[in-house]
Design a protein around this motif. Structure first.
Motif, PDB file in Angstrom:
ATOM      1  N   ASP A  95      22.361  30.744  55.542  1.00  0.00           N
ATOM      2  CA  ASP A  95      23.405  29.874  56.053  1.00  0.00           C
ATOM      3  C   ASP A  95      23.064  28.413  55.780  1.00  0.00           C
ATOM      4  OD1 ASP A  95      25.829  29.436  57.321  1.00  0.00           O
ATOM      5  OD2 ASP A  95      24.941  29.321  59.322  1.00  0.00           O
ATOM      6  N   GLU A  96      24.069  27.642  55.317  1.00  0.00           N
ATOM      7  CA  GLU A  96      23.867  26.243  54.906  1.00  0.00           C
ATOM      8  C   GLU A  96      22.744  26.161  53.864  1.00  0.00           C
ATOM      9  OE1 GLU A  96      25.965  24.119  55.584  1.00  0.00           O
ATOM     10  OE2 GLU A  96      26.909  24.651  57.474  1.00  0.00           O
ATOM     11  N   VAL A  97      22.882  26.985  52.839  1.00  0.00           N
ATOM     12  CA  VAL A  97      21.823  27.135  51.846  1.00  0.00           C
ATOM     13  C   VAL A  97      21.587  25.865  51.042  1.00  0.00           C
ATOM     14  CG1 VAL A  97      23.285  28.012  49.978  1.00  0.00           C
ATOM     15  CG2 VAL A  97      20.900  28.777  50.130  1.00  0.00           C
ATOM     16  N   GLN A  98      22.592  24.971  51.019  1.00  0.00           N
ATOM     17  CA  GLN A  98      22.416  23.739  50.246  1.00  0.00           C
ATOM     18  C   GLN A  98      21.299  22.862  50.818  1.00  0.00           C
ATOM     19  OE1 GLN A  98      24.908  24.110  52.359  1.00  0.00           O
ATOM     20  NE2 GLN A  98      24.861  22.292  53.654  1.00  0.00           N
ATOM     21  N   LEU A  99      20.909  23.128  52.064  1.00  0.00           N
ATOM     22  CA  LEU A  99      19.845  22.345  52.684  1.00  0.00           C
ATOM     23  C   LEU A  99      18.465  22.799  52.230  1.00  0.00           C
ATOM     24  CD1 LEU A  99      21.271  22.123  56.326  1.00  0.00           C
ATOM     25  CD2 LEU A  99      21.424  20.432  54.482  1.00  0.00           C
ATOM     26  N   TYR A 100      18.411  23.968  51.564  1.00  0.00           N
ATOM     27  CA  TYR A 100      17.128  24.459  51.042  1.00  0.00           C
ATOM     28  C   TYR A 100      17.389  25.113  49.679  1.00  0.00           C
ATOM     29  CZ  TYR A 100      12.475  26.513  50.914  1.00  0.00           C
ATOM     30  OH  TYR A 100      11.181  26.860  50.552  1.00  0.00           O
ATOM     31  N   PRO A 101      17.550  24.308  48.631  1.00  0.00           N
ATOM     32  CA  PRO A 101      17.934  24.820  47.310  1.00  0.00           C
ATOM     33  C   PRO A 101      16.992  25.895  46.764  1.00  0.00           C
ATOM     34  CG  PRO A 101      18.133  22.429  47.377  1.00  0.00           C
ATOM     35  CD  PRO A 101      17.447  22.833  48.646  1.00  0.00           C
ATOM     36  N   LYS A 102      15.736  25.883  47.176  1.00  0.00           N
ATOM     37  CA  LYS A 102      14.777  26.884  46.667  1.00  0.00           C
ATOM     38  C   LYS A 102      15.230  28.302  47.018  1.00  0.00           C
ATOM     39  CE  LYS A 102       9.811  27.878  46.494  1.00  0.00           C
ATOM     40  NZ  LYS A 102       8.470  27.464  46.985  1.00  0.00           N
ATOM     41  N   ALA A 103      15.852  28.464  48.173  1.00  0.00           N
ATOM     42  CA  ALA A 103      16.339  29.785  48.568  1.00  0.00           C
ATOM     43  C   ALA A 103      17.467  30.227  47.650  1.00  0.00           C
ATOM     44  CB  ALA A 103      16.805  29.758  50.018  1.00  0.00           C
ATOM     45  N   LYS A 108      18.299  35.031  42.282  1.00  0.00           N
ATOM     46  CA  LYS A 108      18.160  35.821  41.044  1.00  0.00           C
ATOM     47  C   LYS A 108      17.136  36.943  41.215  1.00  0.00           C
ATOM     48  CE  LYS A 108      17.038  35.259  36.131  1.00  0.00           C
ATOM     49  NZ  LYS A 108      18.344  35.737  35.624  1.00  0.00           N
ATOM     50  N   TYR A 109      15.999  36.598  41.801  1.00  0.00           N
ATOM     51  CA  TYR A 109      14.905  37.572  41.941  1.00  0.00           C
ATOM     52  C   TYR A 109      15.135  38.501  43.124  1.00  0.00           C
ATOM     53  CZ  TYR A 109      13.141  33.958  38.906  1.00  0.00           C
ATOM     54  OH  TYR A 109      13.020  33.056  37.888  1.00  0.00           O
ATOM     55  N   ASP A 117      21.203  43.321  50.638  1.00  0.00           N
ATOM     56  CA  ASP A 117      22.337  42.501  50.210  1.00  0.00           C
ATOM     57  C   ASP A 117      22.146  41.074  50.705  1.00  0.00           C
ATOM     58  OD1 ASP A 117      23.491  44.632  48.979  1.00  0.00           O
ATOM     59  OD2 ASP A 117      25.163  44.865  50.383  1.00  0.00           O
ATOM     60  N   TYR A 118      22.798  40.118  49.997  1.00  0.00           N
ATOM     61  CA  TYR A 118      22.635  38.700  50.339  1.00  0.00           C
ATOM     62  C   TYR A 118      23.977  37.983  50.329  1.00  0.00           C
ATOM     63  CZ  TYR A 118      17.844  39.922  49.256  1.00  0.00           C
ATOM     64  OH  TYR A 118      16.622  40.547  49.246  1.00  0.00           O
ATOM     65  N   SER A 138      23.081  33.220  38.103  1.00  0.00           N
ATOM     66  CA  SER A 138      24.288  33.863  37.574  1.00  0.00           C
ATOM     67  C   SER A 138      24.660  35.087  38.410  1.00  0.00           C
ATOM     68  CB  SER A 138      24.061  34.280  36.112  1.00  0.00           C
ATOM     69  OG  SER A 138      22.960  35.166  36.016  1.00  0.00           O
ATOM     70  N   GLU A 139      23.767  35.483  39.284  1.00  0.00           N
ATOM     71  CA  GLU A 139      23.996  36.664  40.123  1.00  0.00           C
ATOM     72  C   GLU A 139      24.863  36.358  41.345  1.00  0.00           C
ATOM     73  OE1 GLU A 139      20.659  37.283  37.497  1.00  0.00           O
ATOM     74  OE2 GLU A 139      21.133  35.684  38.917  1.00  0.00           O
ATOM     75  N   GLU A 140      25.413  35.159  41.419  1.00  0.00           N
ATOM     76  CA  GLU A 140      26.278  34.794  42.534  1.00  0.00           C
ATOM     77  C   GLU A 140      27.729  35.165  42.251  1.00  0.00           C
ATOM     78  OE1 GLU A 140      24.213  30.820  44.542  1.00  0.00           O
ATOM     79  OE2 GLU A 140      26.008  30.638  43.321  1.00  0.00           O
TER      80      GLU A 140
END
Length: 449
Positions: A95-103, A108-109, A117-118, A138-140
């Motif tokens: 949630d609010e993934v833009q705050l932690y771009p590494k996640a 992909k992995y 599931d994600y 690209s898996e999004e």
């Protein structure tokens, strides 16, 4: 609250079978976190919701140190949240993934690993500042979430029968008759309240427009804080555009004039600021298309645009200060359809909102020819048919806030571009009518186009 995006999420789960993550993109406070958690509870045996807006040092350490070893990573994540993970029956939400771009980069992995599931949710996720150091996976599978549309609003107020009837009337081009007044009343309330779930919930609970207004003002304050925090380098310009929106929409032609901000303002200097607001889903940008044919985007004139608020309820609270709303009984006048001024900007804004939520890109047609009166015309919106053919692909839409109007520009457009045009529409407060080759629809049917 019941949201249509839930069905899209179900389709993703059924079709992807773990081979892609779902990215839900949308503005702040439109209910992303709520609907994702409801989906997780209903559709999976267990779930973990990682809220990066409230992530502590221990959680960040798990991501920083152990993403390279997924066995250890999942073990620590399960322990941290005290949740049992089930192969192919657990959902992990960022949630609010833009705050932690590494996640986001790790998707992909994680998808390739295939155990779970994600779903990612985010605001401002497309802005360069949040993605410049990562490779977008690209898996999004990405879907946009909008404020509640008119049908979802009707569900919230307990009316699940009106929209199917409206849809039948739309398809058969027949009048709603005695139900038209009821539908217009709901529509005016929707325009006042807007589609932000917190505002709708307050309205359903209290039926108090002033309490709803306070909810909307809190959301606007959050948006303004986001501008200061995230629009790095463009804060002043983004805020200037945001503050100017009500004034721009109150003009007859609704176009955004940079000269209103500064005599020296140039579009190239403000383009990234418009982009920031559009990508944060705070506004809906409508560009001028120089010809109403198949290639609306190819004919796009980016320097001539209209800037609508993404939610009309927020526009009302943004445009009028609290003293004005209370002193002039503005909400009562709006609800009764007796607002003498400014209703045009609200009606056109809500139509833009409804078209956008229905999947349309927003375009209008404007020709200010100094030489030919026949070429001089303004058309509020142009929309493409779902299936493109050799001719008759574009439907022009004129929006009228009262029952007293002319359609001079629409008639000029129909004469000049007849081979390019499909059905022509006028959206107005009155009932359905077909006259002289033009389809007249109630304003609330914009979502059905």
């Amino acid at each position: 609250m019941k949201r249509k995006i839930y069905n899209e999420m179900l389709l993703w789960k059924q079709n992807a079978q773990g081979k892609s993550a779902l990215m839900i993109d949308g503005a702040r406070r439109i209910g992303k976190s709520y609907i994702v958690e409801e989906f997780a509870k209903n559709e999976y045996k267990s779930y973990i919701l990682v809220d990066f807006n409230n992530a502590d040092d221990n959680l960040i350490e798990i991501f920083n140190k152990y993403l390279g070893n997924l066995d250890v990573f999942f073990s620590y994540l399960a322990l941290y949240y005290n949740v049992t993970l089930y192969h192919r029956d657990t959902l992990i939400v960022f949630d609010e993934v833009q705050l932690y771009p590494k996640a986001r980069a790790a998707i992909k992995y994680l998808v390739k690993d295939g155990r779970y599931d994600y779903i990612e949710t985010g605001s401002l996720v497309s802005i360069n500042r949040n993605v410049k150091d990562i490779v977008i996976p690209s898996e999004e599978h990405r879907i946009n979430m909008f404020p509640m549309d008119f049908e979802e609003f009707l569900w919230a107020v307990g009316d699940e029968q009106l929209m199917p009837f409206m849809r039948m009337c739309f398809e058969k081009k027949q009048k709603l008759g005695p139900l038209h007044r009821k539908a217009m009343s709901h529509f005016r309330h929707y325009m006042i309240v807007g589609g932000m779930p917190q505002a709708v919930a307050e309205y359903v609970e209290t039926n108090d427009f002033m309490k709803v207004d306070m909810v909307k003002r809190n959301i606007l304050s959050l948006y303004k804080a986001d501008i200061e925090k995230y629009a790095v380098g463009n804060e002043i310009k983004v805020k200037a555009i945001f503050d100017e929106i009500p004034s721009a929409l109150s003009r007859h032609e609704k176009k955004f004039r940079l000269a209103s901000i500064s005599d020296k303002a140039r579009y190239r200097e403000y383009e990234s600021s418009f982009f920031w607001l559009a990508e944060s889903r705070v506004v809906n940008i409508c560009y001028n298309s120089t010809a109403p044919d198949i290639g609306l985007r190819m004919n796009e004139e980016r320097t001539t645009l209209k800037c609508y608020m993404a939610d009309t309820g927020l526009l009302i609270s943004h445009a009028f200060n609290l003293k004005t709303i209370m002193g002039n009984e503005l909400y009562l006048k709006l609800a009764l359809g007796k607002l003498e001024v400014n209703e045009g900007m609200l009606v056109e804004n809500v139509v833009a909102q409804m078209l956008k939520a229905s999947g349309h890109e927003l375009f209008f047609y404007s020709n200010n020819s100094k030489y030919s009166a026949e070429d001089r015309m303004e058309i509020d919106f142009l929309v493409s048919k779902p299936v493109i053919t050799n001719r008759h692909n574009i439907s022009p839409i004129e929006v009228k806030s009262s029952n007293s109007y002319t359609i001079t520009s629409l008639n000029k457009l129909r004469t000049k571009f007849a081979p390019m045009l499909a059905e022509s529409y006028v959206l107005h407060p009155a009932d359905v009518e077909v006259k002289d080759g033009v389809v007249y629809l109630p304003l609330f049917m914009a979502s059905l186009l």
